[in-house]
Design an enzyme around this catalytic site. Structure first.
Site, short mmCIF file in Angstrom:
data_model
loop_
_atom_site.label_atom_id
_atom_site.label_comp_id
_atom_site.label_asym_id
_atom_site.label_seq_id
_atom_site.Cartn_x
_atom_site.Cartn_y
_atom_site.Cartn_z
N ARG A 1 -8.41 -1.23 16.81
CA ARG A 1 -9.05 -0.76 15.36
C ARG A 1 -9.88 -1.69 15.08
O ARG A 1 -11.03 -1.98 15.58
CB ARG A 1 -7.80 -0.79 14.44
N LYS B 1 0.83 -1.13 -0.13
CA LYS B 1 0.02 -0.06 0.07
C LYS B 1 0.95 1.42 -0.03
O LYS B 1 0.63 2.20 -0.61
CB LYS B 1 -0.76 0.09 1.37
#
Length: 369
Positions: A134, A39
């Protein structure tokens, strides 16, 4: 024609780091596979092609667009979507991600619908919340979620995983990994379903790996920062034997003048709504570089020439103190990038990307022994 600003990356150093991680995982007491996380390079086709040519058959990313790029380069390369799928992108997830990380029943329903429509099976890893706050379901809810998954005709429950450090800064520990391994055993005992993958985390788990403290059962880790920056992300330390300068940002000097260091007149806000504070350096030599906050967060850059100091920026101008140097208009200056600044630069359409070789780069002796 030289196109600036640009990110240049060293293929030899990248290949070295990949081989180092291969060897590190091979030396683990228990079998562990690592998945390159791409990414930070925003689906750059040359970098993806380089990784695939080394033998990588599994790549992970957070953006569907980047997974699509991977599939266009090699349809046989397995892809993993790291960010939880959105309901409205479910069809593309099924098309371009061989595996997705999930935590919501509604999302699984939609993936099932689209997989059924396309006549394929879609593999999932259920994320477990183990402290970082998260993504992930609570462990006590997994059996109920698992019962639902096993009823789906086109969803293949491949494994479980967790993510640490990225949000809450929770450092992976042997105890947390043992907890994840125990959850796998619970699933197999109560649901009679074998889990192939137990994905233990990201580059923050490397200290555990290097100390041979990853327990049996954890068989996958997802690595991006260590691959591209030669460092673990739990304590932010460089890994001995890896390169931390695979990437360099280059930009052109467009003005060099001797000027005062303090603005003249009544001061208000700058272009970003902040009232700036200035250090009185007297009259000094200043350079402007064709690079700005629209391209990269300037505070995350480090000039490779240690005599040069960054003193400010605007949207598309970087201002340097170059006193004591022979910096001239037209010079190309090089900057070291960190994870954040590379992420921005690789995403920006205004920053060119170029593969180069070790001998062409400034500061090519950065093995962290």
């Amino acid at each position: 024609m030289l196109k600036l600003p640009r990110i240049v990356w060293d293929q030899d150093k990248l290949l070295h780091n990949a081989a180092y991680l291969d060897e590190l995982c091979r030396k683990s007491e228990y079998p562990i596979n690592w998945v390159p996380v791409t990414k930070v390079v925003s689906g750059d086709t040359e970098i993806i092609r380089t990784l695939i040519n080394t033998g990588c058959r599994f790549l992970a990313d957070s953006r569907i667009e980047n997974l699509k790029s991977i599939k266009e380069i090699s349809d046989s390369c397995q892809t993993m979507l790291l960010r939880l799928p959105g309901i409205h992108e479910a069809e593309d997830v099924v098309k371009y991600a061989d595996i997705s990380l999930v935590s919501e029943i509604e999302t699984i329903k939609k993936l099932q619908d689209k997989a059924c429509l396309l006549g394929v099976n879609h593999k999932i890893i259920v994320m477990i919340e183990l402290g970082d706050l998260r993504e992930g379901i609570l462990a006590e809810n997994l059996i109920k979620v698992g019962q639902f998954i096993l009823k789906q005709s086109n969803i293949e429950w491949l494994g479980i995983g967790t993510n640490l450090t990225c949000y809450g800064g929770v450092i992976p520990s042997e105890e947390i990994m043992l907890e994840l391994a125990a959850i796998k055993q619970q699933v197999e005992r109560e649901l009679n379903h074998s889990l192939e993958i137990i994905s233990g985390g990201n580059s923050s788990i490397l200290p555990l790996l290097m100390e041979q403290k990853i327990p049996k059962g954890i068989n996958q880790i997802r690595l991006g920062e260590s691959l591209f920056f030669g460092r673990e992300s739990a304590y932010g330390k460089n890994i001995p034997g890896m390169y931390n300068d695979v990437f360099t940002l280059q930009a052109e000097v467009i003005e060099v003048k001797e000027k005062n260091s303090i603005p003249r007149g009544t001061l208000g806000m700058n272009a970003f709504g902040v009232k700036p504070v200035f250090i009185d350096r007297g009259i000094h030599k200043r350079a402007i570089v064709a690079l700005g906050e629209q391209d990269v967060p300037v505070s995350d850059l480090t000039p490779l020439n240690r005599s040069i100091e960054i003193i400010g920026s605007s949207s598309d101008h970087l201002i340097l103190d170059v006193t004591g140097t022979n910096t001239r208009v037209g010079d190309v200056l090089s900057f070291k990038v960190n994870y954040k600044s590379l992420l921005y630069a690789m995403t920006s359409k205004y920053v060119n990307k170029k593969q180069t070789s070790t001998e062409q780069l400034v500061g090519n002796n950065a093995l962290t022994y």
